[in-house]
Design a protein around this motif. Structure first.
Motif, PDB file in Angstrom:
ATOM      1  N   THR A  54       0.844  -1.198   0.000  1.00 54.55           N
ATOM      2  CA  THR A  54       0.000   0.000   0.000  1.00 54.55           C
ATOM      3  C   THR A  54       0.878   1.247   0.000  1.00 54.55           C
ATOM      4  O   THR A  54       2.114   1.161  -0.010  1.00 54.55           O
ATOM      5  N   ASN A  55       0.216   2.408   0.055  1.00 55.77           N
ATOM      6  CA  ASN A  55       0.956   3.671   0.081  1.00 55.77           C
ATOM      7  C   ASN A  55       1.838   3.798   1.322  1.00 55.77           C
ATOM      8  O   ASN A  55       2.842   4.516   1.310  1.00 55.77           O
ATOM      9  N   LYS A  56       1.474   3.102   2.389  1.00 54.80           N
ATOM     10  CA  LYS A  56       2.264   3.157   3.616  1.00 54.80           C
ATOM     11  C   LYS A  56       3.608   2.444   3.469  1.00 54.80           C
ATOM     12  O   LYS A  56       4.489   2.600   4.320  1.00 54.80           O
ATOM     13  N   ASP A  57       3.749   1.659   2.402  1.00 53.74           N
ATOM     14  CA  ASP A  57       5.006   0.937   2.162  1.00 53.74           C
ATOM     15  C   ASP A  57       5.905   1.669   1.164  1.00 53.74           C
ATOM     16  O   ASP A  57       6.950   1.143   0.773  1.00 53.74           O
ATOM     17  N   GLU A  58       5.507   2.848   0.751  1.00 51.46           N
ATOM     18  CA  GLU A  58       6.330   3.616  -0.181  1.00 51.46           C
ATOM     19  C   GLU A  58       7.589   4.131   0.522  1.00 51.46           C
ATOM     20  O   GLU A  58       7.586   4.381   1.725  1.00 51.46           O
TER      21      GLU A  58
ATOM     22  N   VAL B 214      30.945  -4.284   1.329  1.00 48.89           N
ATOM     23  CA  VAL B 214      29.512  -4.060   1.154  1.00 48.89           C
ATOM     24  C   VAL B 214      29.238  -3.486  -0.228  1.00 48.89           C
ATOM     25  O   VAL B 214      29.937  -2.597  -0.701  1.00 48.89           O
ATOM     26  N   SER B 215      28.204  -4.024  -0.885  1.00 45.63           N
ATOM     27  CA  SER B 215      27.736  -3.485  -2.159  1.00 45.63           C
ATOM     28  C   SER B 215      26.222  -3.373  -2.079  1.00 45.63           C
ATOM     29  O   SER B 215      25.554  -4.269  -1.560  1.00 45.63           O
ATOM     30  N   SER B 216      25.676  -2.270  -2.581  1.00 48.61           N
ATOM     31  CA  SER B 216      24.232  -2.063  -2.455  1.00 48.61           C
ATOM     32  C   SER B 216      23.689  -1.237  -3.610  1.00 48.61           C
ATOM     33  O   SER B 216      24.440  -0.566  -4.320  1.00 48.61           O
ATOM     34  N   GLN B 217      22.374  -1.316  -3.770  1.00 44.78           N
ATOM     35  CA  GLN B 217      21.647  -0.492  -4.735  1.00 44.78           C
ATOM     36  C   GLN B 217      20.353  -0.035  -4.079  1.00 44.78           C
ATOM     37  O   GLN B 217      19.769  -0.754  -3.260  1.00 44.78           O
ATOM     38  N   ASN B 218      19.907   1.176  -4.442  1.00 42.94           N
ATOM     39  CA  ASN B 218      18.665   1.736  -3.906  1.00 42.94           C
ATOM     40  C   ASN B 218      17.671   1.996  -5.028  1.00 42.94           C
ATOM     41  O   ASN B 218      18.062   2.213  -6.183  1.00 42.94           O
ATOM     42  N   ILE B 219      16.393   2.003  -4.661  1.00 39.24           N
ATOM     43  CA  ILE B 219      15.348   2.375  -5.611  1.00 39.24           C
ATOM     44  C   ILE B 219      14.180   2.983  -4.838  1.00 39.24           C
ATOM     45  O   ILE B 219      13.762   2.462  -3.800  1.00 39.24           O
ATOM     46  N   SER B 220      13.680   4.125  -5.332  1.00 37.22           N
ATOM     47  CA  SER B 220      12.515   4.763  -4.723  1.00 37.22           C
ATOM     48  C   SER B 220      11.253   4.142  -5.316  1.00 37.22           C
ATOM     49  O   SER B 220      11.113   4.068  -6.541  1.00 37.22           O
ATOM     50  N   VAL B 221      10.353   3.713  -4.451  1.00 37.63           N
ATOM     51  CA  VAL B 221       9.146   3.004  -4.887  1.00 37.63           C
ATOM     52  C   VAL B 221       7.906   3.780  -4.453  1.00 37.63           C
ATOM     53  O   VAL B 221       7.736   4.078  -3.268  1.00 37.63           O
TER      54      VAL B 221
END
Length: 318
Positions: free
Chosen positions: A252-256, A272-279
């Motif tokens: 839901t929108n609360k998980d954005e 450490v290796s990482s990637q981010n994404i805005s949802v």
């Protein structure tokens, strides 16, 4: 160096106090003989005399400290350029004294000198290294980087002619767990996160999926942090050779927010290796795998209907 002068007849255990202080600057000849590469040495003679204060006991001794600055290593970073390892060694440069340097690799407690002006580089690395230097950074390239080159890399600097003025930084370098991409899509009412990564190492890979909302991090699933209780019943995880997939149900929108996939080699916290994404829910697309499946199902139904129609036509013709 401090020279303690006691009055004639003085004994240990008597009460003494500081009466006067005489600084003496030694001549350059004495500096060269006694203290070698010291920049400046001040000898201090402390003369004391008996005083009727029992709370001031003992003698004062002040050591001479040599302070060298101007070549301090501020950071050491590593990255991959095609198939070459690149090491960036940043440092201060506020001295007129020439700076000596050395890049080295430590594997299984054995040190291997790669390049520099301090130690002798090993023959096997001479044809694989390329070096550049600017005002406050020294860069080393190590070509054809493989798992056999993994280990602890060190950049070490010191002032020329002053072996005690050493500054260094270390970094653990391992390949094989780099996150190459992180994508998000919607499957019915579930969020799907695909975390693709390299897998060219025999060391076990630890992982973690997390969500950051309003600067607060929430661990969803993984082997690094402890998943929050509210997400445990909502997550479903699958993993293959070079991809880790997490499903978050009832999205839901609360998980954005900002989702992160983080990997590291087991027992190597610095790798450490990482990637981010805005949802955001209103911007999510339907997962391609599901769409293809739906399309395949539609085509299959259409084909079956067509075959049935053809069979019926043939039956009528007969």
């Amino acid at each position: 160096m401090a020279v303690l002068g006691l009055p004639e007849g003085g004994k240990c255990g008597h009460s003494w106090s500081l009466s006067w202080l005489i600084p003496i600057l030694f001549s350059p000849q004495i500096q060269d003989r006694a203290l070698g590469t010291m920049n400046a040495v001040i000898g201090i003679i402390l003369l004391t005399a008996p005083k009727p204060y029992p709370n001031l006991e003992g003698a004062l001794r002040g050591p001479v400290l040599q302070v060298s600055q101007g070549q301090k290593v501020t950071s050491l970073t590593a990255c991959l350029v095609n198939q070459s390892l690149r090491l960036d060694c940043r440092h201060e440069n506020t001295t007129t004294t020439p700076i000596q340097y050395e890049f080295s690799l430590t594997r299984e407690t054995k040190k291997h000198v790669l390049f520099g002006t301090m130690g002798v580089p090993e023959h096997t690395y001479r044809s694989r290294t390329n070096f550049t230097s600017k005002y406050n950074i020294k860069v080393l390239y190590l070509s054809a980087f493989t798992n056999k080159d993994e280990g602890l890399y060190t950049c070490e600097l010191r002032l020329s002619g002053q072996p005690s003025t050493v500054s260094s930084q270390n970094i653990s370098v391992f390949r094989g767990q780099k996150v190459t991409s992180l994508t998000a899509c919607l499957v019915n009412q579930s969020l799907r996160l695909d975390c693709r990564h390299e897998n060219t190492t025999t060391t076990p890979i630890q992982y973690e999926f997390s969500l950051t909302r309003e600067t607060k991090k929430h661990v969803l699933f993984g082997t690094m942090g402890v998943p929050e209780h509210t997400y445990r019943s909502r997550t479903n995880f699958t993993s293959k050779y070079n991809i880790k997939v997490l499903y978050l149900s009832a999205f839901t929108n609360k998980d954005e927010g900002l989702y992160t996939c983080e990997l590291r080699l087991s027992g190597q916290p610095s790798t450490v290796s990482s990637q981010n994404i805005s949802v955001f829910r209103d911007k999510l697309v339907t997962c391609e795998g599901i769409s293809l499946l739906a399309q395949s199902t539609s085509w299959l139904l259409l084909l079956l209907l067509s075959l049935s129609l053809l069979q019926a036509t043939d039956f009528i013709a007969l």
